[in-house]
Design an enzyme around this catalytic site. Structure first.
Site, PDB file in Angstrom:
ATOM      1  N   PRO A  96       0.831  -1.211   0.000  1.00  0.00           N
ATOM      2  CA  PRO A  96       0.000   0.000   0.000  1.00  0.00           C
ATOM      3  C   PRO A  96       0.862   1.257   0.000  1.00  0.00           C
ATOM      4  O   PRO A  96       1.843   1.349   0.742  1.00  0.00           O
ATOM      5  CB  PRO A  96      -0.796  -0.116   1.310  1.00  0.00           C
ATOM      6  CG  PRO A  96      -0.727  -1.562   1.677  1.00  0.00           C
ATOM      7  CD  PRO A  96       0.599  -2.045   1.192  1.00  0.00           C
TER       8      PRO A  96
ATOM      9  N   CYS B 215       0.230   5.512  -0.046  1.00  0.00           N
ATOM     10  CA  CYS B 215      -0.664   6.659  -0.084  1.00  0.00           C
ATOM     11  C   CYS B 215      -0.283   7.605  -1.217  1.00  0.00           C
ATOM     12  O   CYS B 215       0.899   7.875  -1.443  1.00  0.00           O
ATOM     13  CB  CYS B 215      -0.630   7.407   1.250  1.00  0.00           C
ATOM     14  SG  CYS B 215      -1.441   6.522   2.582  1.00  0.00           S
TER      15      CYS B 215
ATOM     16  N   GLN C  39      -6.390  -2.090   1.671  1.00  0.00           N
ATOM     17  CA  GLN C  39      -5.986  -1.909   3.059  1.00  0.00           C
ATOM     18  C   GLN C  39      -6.981  -0.961   3.736  1.00  0.00           C
ATOM     19  O   GLN C  39      -7.067   0.213   3.386  1.00  0.00           O
ATOM     20  CB  GLN C  39      -4.573  -1.335   3.146  1.00  0.00           C
ATOM     21  CG  GLN C  39      -4.047  -1.248   4.574  1.00  0.00           C
ATOM     22  CD  GLN C  39      -2.696  -0.572   4.654  1.00  0.00           C
ATOM     23  OE1 GLN C  39      -2.585   0.624   4.392  1.00  0.00           O
ATOM     24  NE2 GLN C  39      -1.663  -1.322   5.017  1.00  0.00           N
TER      25      GLN C  39
ATOM     26  N   TYR D 165      -1.032   4.340  13.347  1.00  0.00           N
ATOM     27  CA  TYR D 165      -2.428   4.686  13.104  1.00  0.00           C
ATOM     28  C   TYR D 165      -3.308   4.043  14.178  1.00  0.00           C
ATOM     29  O   TYR D 165      -2.809   3.427  15.124  1.00  0.00           O
ATOM     30  CB  TYR D 165      -2.823   4.312  11.680  1.00  0.00           C
ATOM     31  CG  TYR D 165      -2.009   5.086  10.671  1.00  0.00           C
ATOM     32  CD1 TYR D 165      -1.967   6.484  10.717  1.00  0.00           C
ATOM     33  CD2 TYR D 165      -1.245   4.450   9.695  1.00  0.00           C
ATOM     34  CE1 TYR D 165      -1.194   7.220   9.818  1.00  0.00           C
ATOM     35  CE2 TYR D 165      -0.471   5.177   8.792  1.00  0.00           C
ATOM     36  CZ  TYR D 165      -0.449   6.551   8.860  1.00  0.00           C
ATOM     37  OH  TYR D 165       0.317   7.277   7.984  1.00  0.00           O
TER      38      TYR D 165
ATOM     39  N   ARG E  38      -1.676  -5.816   8.871  1.00  0.00           N
ATOM     40  CA  ARG E  38      -0.350  -5.188   8.889  1.00  0.00           C
ATOM     41  C   ARG E  38      -0.049  -4.763  10.324  1.00  0.00           C
ATOM     42  O   ARG E  38      -0.829  -4.060  10.958  1.00  0.00           O
ATOM     43  CB  ARG E  38      -0.281  -3.989   7.951  1.00  0.00           C
ATOM     44  CG  ARG E  38       1.004  -3.162   8.129  1.00  0.00           C
ATOM     45  CD  ARG E  38       1.283  -2.223   6.981  1.00  0.00           C
ATOM     46  NE  ARG E  38       2.086  -2.887   5.966  1.00  0.00           N
ATOM     47  CZ  ARG E  38       2.761  -2.245   5.007  1.00  0.00           C
ATOM     48  NH1 ARG E  38       2.723  -0.916   4.936  1.00  0.00           N
ATOM     49  NH2 ARG E  38       3.461  -2.908   4.121  1.00  0.00           N
TER      50      ARG E  38
ATOM     51  N   LEU F 167      13.065  -1.573   2.215  1.00  0.00           N
ATOM     52  CA  LEU F 167      14.360  -1.513   1.547  1.00  0.00           C
ATOM     53  C   LEU F 167      14.752  -2.853   0.941  1.00  0.00           C
ATOM     54  O   LEU F 167      15.890  -3.298   1.040  1.00  0.00           O
ATOM     55  CB  LEU F 167      15.434  -1.003   2.504  1.00  0.00           C
ATOM     56  CG  LEU F 167      15.294   0.466   2.946  1.00  0.00           C
ATOM     57  CD1 LEU F 167      16.468   0.874   3.828  1.00  0.00           C
ATOM     58  CD2 LEU F 167      15.176   1.405   1.752  1.00  0.00           C
TER      59      LEU F 167
ATOM     60  N   ARG G 293       8.564   1.545  -3.031  1.00  0.00           N
ATOM     61  CA  ARG G 293       9.299   2.533  -3.827  1.00  0.00           C
ATOM     62  C   ARG G 293       9.933   1.930  -5.080  1.00  0.00           C
ATOM     63  O   ARG G 293      10.030   2.616  -6.097  1.00  0.00           O
ATOM     64  CB  ARG G 293      10.356   3.203  -2.947  1.00  0.00           C
ATOM     65  CG  ARG G 293       9.731   4.012  -1.819  1.00  0.00           C
ATOM     66  CD  ARG G 293      10.748   4.715  -0.959  1.00  0.00           C
ATOM     67  NE  ARG G 293      10.092   5.317   0.200  1.00  0.00           N
ATOM     68  CZ  ARG G 293      10.693   6.066   1.098  1.00  0.00           C
ATOM     69  NH1 ARG G 293      11.990   6.315   0.993  1.00  0.00           N
ATOM     70  NH2 ARG G 293      10.027   6.574   2.115  1.00  0.00           N
TER      71      ARG G 293
END
Length: 392
Positions: free
Chosen positions: A55, A57, A133, A215, A263, A335, A358
């Site tokens: 996921p 944003c 999600q 969150y 998650r 990473l 990424r």
């Protein structure tokens, strides 16, 4: 790794992350079995491989209505043609107040559901599984999008709102949240359940509950953000109560065939007194018993000013700990940027799948390249792109 109530401290976590990186480098040189592209079946869904889009944003619902736009269609659709096994939407709020920013997505009305259905159809057309999600940002809601000039909580006169949390404890730089009452907690449980139903009706194959990154559900789990003295605070059983109620409610709502992911953050990255891998592992076992199937293990996000050792694969050790300690399947994230590294995680049994974020932003078709790098021939290149496929 950081273990609650044990002698293992943050320095040990950094050292373990370093050793984990060295292990991955060794695996890159020695593993020849390309398990990354083996299928994986969870309940009623078979994923064609184990390389998945995490996921991410986008902060791009510019009308501030939570409705996916053409940007989201193009963004998620680009991954669908790139050879992955599963694509997750960004954190999608179950209530308007649960959005991270006014520009985040939601799934609490018909217009949002219909817009998501369009995206799911595109993903399915390429043979890819679609996941959503479901989230509530809690005290980290109503924030400015990352490229705005301002930081912190968006004021009400600029489209912001009163945030909520388990306790009236602010995240650094944000407004103090409203402490949720028990009846308001009940409403959030029902909101997750209602959004789960909408997700299935929109065609999603997989649901994930976001209980990480500071969150709302993570805020309840961690003693650093939860100072309640009722049945939702204090003991680990109480702090996990909201998450487990949501897992139970969502499972009842969607039935037995739908894979349900959770998650979790493996640690708050503090020396003592916070959320840690021991508690994560325990709660993962409880969530499994309540109806969850798979655990997407990340870390951090609940407190600021902590040191995180950002080395390649630095969070893989947390996925392995939960996998081994709770006896549940997990995915690793953080990473992981090369085909060899991702394959090493799966082939060594450190995790059952790998999620990337990424790297897919850099190359939406990374999975096709990864298969080539690992010597795997795929039979699901898009026909429109087959002329570009590598030939033996």
């Amino acid at each position: 790794m950081v273990c609650h109530g044990s002698t293992i401290g943050l320095d040990a976590a950094v050292e373990e992350a370093r050793r984990n990186t060295e292990t991955l480098r060794t695996i890159e040189l020695t593993v020849t079995q390309t398990n990354l592209f083996d299928p994986l079946t969870i309940r009623g869904t078979t994923f064609r491989n184990r390389l998945w889009v995490a996921p991410m944003c986008q902060y791009s619902a510019d009308d501030e209505d939570g409705v996916p736009t053409d940007w989201h269609l193009a963004h998620l659709g680009s991954f669908a043609s790139g050879g992955v096994g599963l694509i997750f939407t960004e954190a999608t709020a179950v209530t308007p107040a649960g959005r991270i920013s006014p520009q985040d997505l939601g799934l609490y009305n018909d217009e949002q559901q219909q817009a998501f259905a369009r995206i799911v159809r595109l993903i399915h057309a390429q043979g890819v599984s679609a996941g959503i999600q479901l989230a509530h940002a809690g005290r980290k809601a109503s924030t400015f999008k990352p490229w705005a000039s301002e930081r912190g909580t968006v004021p009400a006169d600029q489209g912001g709102w009163q945030t909520v949390a388990p306790s009236a404890l602010a995240f650094e730089g944000y407004d103090v949240p409203h402490e949720l009452s028990v009846s308001e907690i009940d409403e959030i449980v029902e909101a997750f359940r209602a959004s789960a139903r909408r997700a299935i009706d929109a065609g999603f194959d997989v649901l994930e509950l976001h209980a990480a990154h500071g969150y709302l559900l993570h805020q309840f789990l961690s003693p650093l953000s939860n100072s309640r003295s009722d049945e939702y605070g204090g003991s680990l059983e109480n702090r996990a109560r909201l998450l487990l109620r949501i897992v139970t409610g969502v499972r009842a709502e969607v039935g037995d065939a739908v894979p349900l992911f959770v998650r979790l953050s493996g640690t708050d990255w503090v020396q003592a007194g916070g959320w840690d891998i021991e508690q994560t592992t325990t709660v993962a076992g409880w969530a499994r018993d309540a109806g969850a199937d798979f655990f997407d293990v990340s870390s951090g996000g609940n407190v600021s000013g902590v040191h995180i050792p950002l080395t390649p694969g630095y969070q893989v050790t947390f996925a392995t700990a939960v996998r081994d300690g709770a006896g549940v399947p997990t995915s690793a994230v953080g990473l992981i940027t090369t085909a060899e590294q991702a394959n090493g995680v799966v082939a060594s049994g450190q995790a059952d799948a790998v999620m990337m974020a990424r790297q897919f932003l850099r190359d939406p078709h990374f999975a096709l390249q990864a298969a080539h790098d690992l010597g795997v021939t795929l039979d699901y290149w898009p026909r429109q792109y087959e002329r570009a496929a590598w030939r033996a």
